[in-house]
Design a protein around this motif. Structure first.
Motif, PDB file in Angstrom:
ATOM      1  N   THR A  40      40.507  35.874  39.709  1.00 19.34           N
ATOM      2  CA  THR A  40      41.060  36.883  38.313  1.00 19.34           C
ATOM      3  C   THR A  40      41.844  37.556  39.249  1.00 19.34           C
ATOM      4  OG1 THR A  40      39.879  37.416  37.179  1.00 19.34           O
ATOM      5  CG2 THR A  40      39.225  37.756  37.289  1.00 19.34           C
ATOM      6  N   SER A  54      40.248  33.842  37.357  1.00 21.30           N
ATOM      7  CA  SER A  54      39.067  33.284  38.020  1.00 21.30           C
ATOM      8  C   SER A  54      38.335  34.237  37.538  1.00 21.30           C
ATOM      9  CB  SER A  54      39.259  33.868  39.591  1.00 21.30           C
ATOM     10  OG  SER A  54      38.049  34.176  40.263  1.00 21.30           O
ATOM     11  N   THR A  57      38.398  39.150  40.731  1.00 20.55           N
ATOM     12  CA  THR A  57      39.421  39.858  40.498  1.00 20.55           C
ATOM     13  C   THR A  57      39.459  39.997  42.437  1.00 20.55           C
ATOM     14  OG1 THR A  57      40.240  40.744  38.899  1.00 20.55           O
ATOM     15  CG2 THR A  57      41.380  41.706  40.339  1.00 20.55           C
ATOM     16  N   VAL A  58      40.760  40.177  42.924  1.00 19.51           N
ATOM     17  CA  VAL A  58      40.534  39.909  44.756  1.00 19.51           C
ATOM     18  C   VAL A  58      41.869  40.949  45.415  1.00 19.51           C
ATOM     19  CG1 VAL A  58      41.012  38.530  46.621  1.00 19.51           C
ATOM     20  CG2 VAL A  58      39.816  37.491  45.053  1.00 19.51           C
ATOM     21  N   TYR A  70      34.493  38.429  47.955  1.00 19.56           N
ATOM     22  CA  TYR A  70      35.285  38.976  47.301  1.00 19.56           C
ATOM     23  C   TYR A  70      34.682  39.407  45.567  1.00 19.56           C
ATOM     24  CZ  TYR A  70      38.487  35.767  49.206  1.00 19.56           C
ATOM     25  OH  TYR A  70      38.963  34.396  49.891  1.00 19.56           O
ATOM     26  N   GLY A  77      39.188  45.306  43.153  1.00 20.69           N
ATOM     27  CA  GLY A  77      39.019  43.701  42.342  1.00 20.69           C
ATOM     28  C   GLY A  77      36.915  43.420  42.280  1.00 20.69           C
ATOM     29  N   SER A 100      44.412  35.927  42.551  1.00 22.92           N
ATOM     30  CA  SER A 100      42.908  35.943  41.111  1.00 22.92           C
ATOM     31  C   SER A 100      43.389  35.153  40.379  1.00 22.92           C
ATOM     32  CB  SER A 100      42.644  37.055  40.456  1.00 22.92           C
ATOM     33  OG  SER A 100      42.360  37.863  42.276  1.00 22.92           O
TER      34      SER A 100
END
Length: 323
Positions: A40, A54, A57-58, A70, A77, A100
């Protein structure tokens, strides 16, 4: 814009929803070309780029993100899309764009790329990597849905001696047979088949890809001493852990939420033709047919659905752009 909105169990609809807006410096508005149903740096992407969003989320700054964990992000995230905030089953979505989203190679179609947002990283990281599959291993995968089939496909990257798939559905066993070596119906003693194929030892790694007590307990009976049960399935009920049998066998049991740290690697493997991503897709719909897609996916036993994909870039358009 249009988005698929959950109102209550059994009550969802494709309807008008507010357009997403950029709120943070790391945000980006992404037009959704292709998304699937799950059972993400802005310095690296530019407006107009095709990207993979993705499922995780990072933030990239917290303790867990610095460890590439992550899924456990504490900086806003983790698993938030479709869980804590609006998800990607809509015409547009705003992810954390710094870390992300992943640029897509022109040679990779939407249909091939979409399963790399979630299915393949989950199977590979939580199943194959957590299970420590090694060359020459005997691997059993209990559950031959999309996650189980992706576990079979990514386990093959590690050169196991054999892969045994277990599923009650004849259609899913047939899909597994095309990727693995042996299949079994859980009603026909898969423990005995696994023992027969492994000189009585059992599997080195057993991947649980269903998420119910019966399949988890089956996995613990199929694993050999010193082996690993890698639990991927999402469990909604308690499962019995038979420590009275397992404590003496040196068995390792792993669990986990996908971190998607493997996504760049899997994207390269897919672009090189090493992953059978689109082979898992059985039904494709346009985004506005979201309700029909949910119905087909919800009746998998009758429809034969493995993975349902919404949207997707036409192959002819991709060919023109690649040229």
């Amino acid at each position: 814009m249009k988005g698929y909105v959950f109102h209550a169990p059994g009550q969802s609809s494709w309807q008008d929803v507010p357009d997403p807006v950029v709120k943070e410096p790391a945000d980006a508005v992404v037009r959704v070309d292709c998304v699937t149903i799950c059972g993400t740096d802005l310095r690296t992407v530019r407006p107009g780029d095709r990207v993979l969003v993705s499922c995780i989320t990072v933030c990239g700054r917290c303790l867990y993100c610095r460890r590439a964990m992550y899924g456990q992000c504490r900086g806003g995230g983790g698993w938030i899309l479709g869980h804590l905030i609006d998800g990607t089953q809509a015409e547009y979505v705003v992810p954390f764009a710094d870390l992300s989203v992943h640029p897509l190679p022109e040679t990779l179609t939407d249909r091939d790329a979409v399963l790399l947002a979630d299915i393949f990283p989950t199977a590979y990281e939580v199943g194959v990597l957590n299970g420590r599959v090694r060359p020459g291993d005997a691997v059993a995968v209990v559950g031959a849905g999309p996650i189980g089939l992706a576990a079979i496909a990514t386990a093959r990257l590690c050169s196991p001696e054999r892969i045994i798939a277990v599923d009650p559905s004849a259609a899913r066993r047939e899909a597994a047979r095309r990727l693995g070596d042996a299949v079994a119906d859980p009603a026909e003693a898969p423990e005995e088949l696994t023992a027969h194929l492994t000189d009585g030892l059992g599997a080195d790694v057993v991947v649980e890809a269903v998420g119910i007590p019966e399949t988890f307990e089956l996995c613990t009976r199929m694993v050999r001493p010193g082996g690993c049960v890698a639990n991927v399935g999402v469990h909604g009920k308690p499962a019995t852990l038979h420590l009275e049998d397992l404590w003496i066998k040196n068995v390792t049991i792993t669990t986990g939420l996908v971190d998607t740290h493997s996504t760049p690697t899997l994207l390269r493997m897919a672009a090189a033709g090493r992953l059978p991503t689109s082979e898992l897709v059985t039904h494709t719909f346009q985004l506005e047919r979201m309700e029909e897609a949910y119905d087909v996916f919800g009746r998998a036993a009758q429809s034969g659905a493995l993975k349902v994909v919404l949207g997707g870039q036409p192959p002819t358009e991709l060919a023109v752009r690649a040229a």
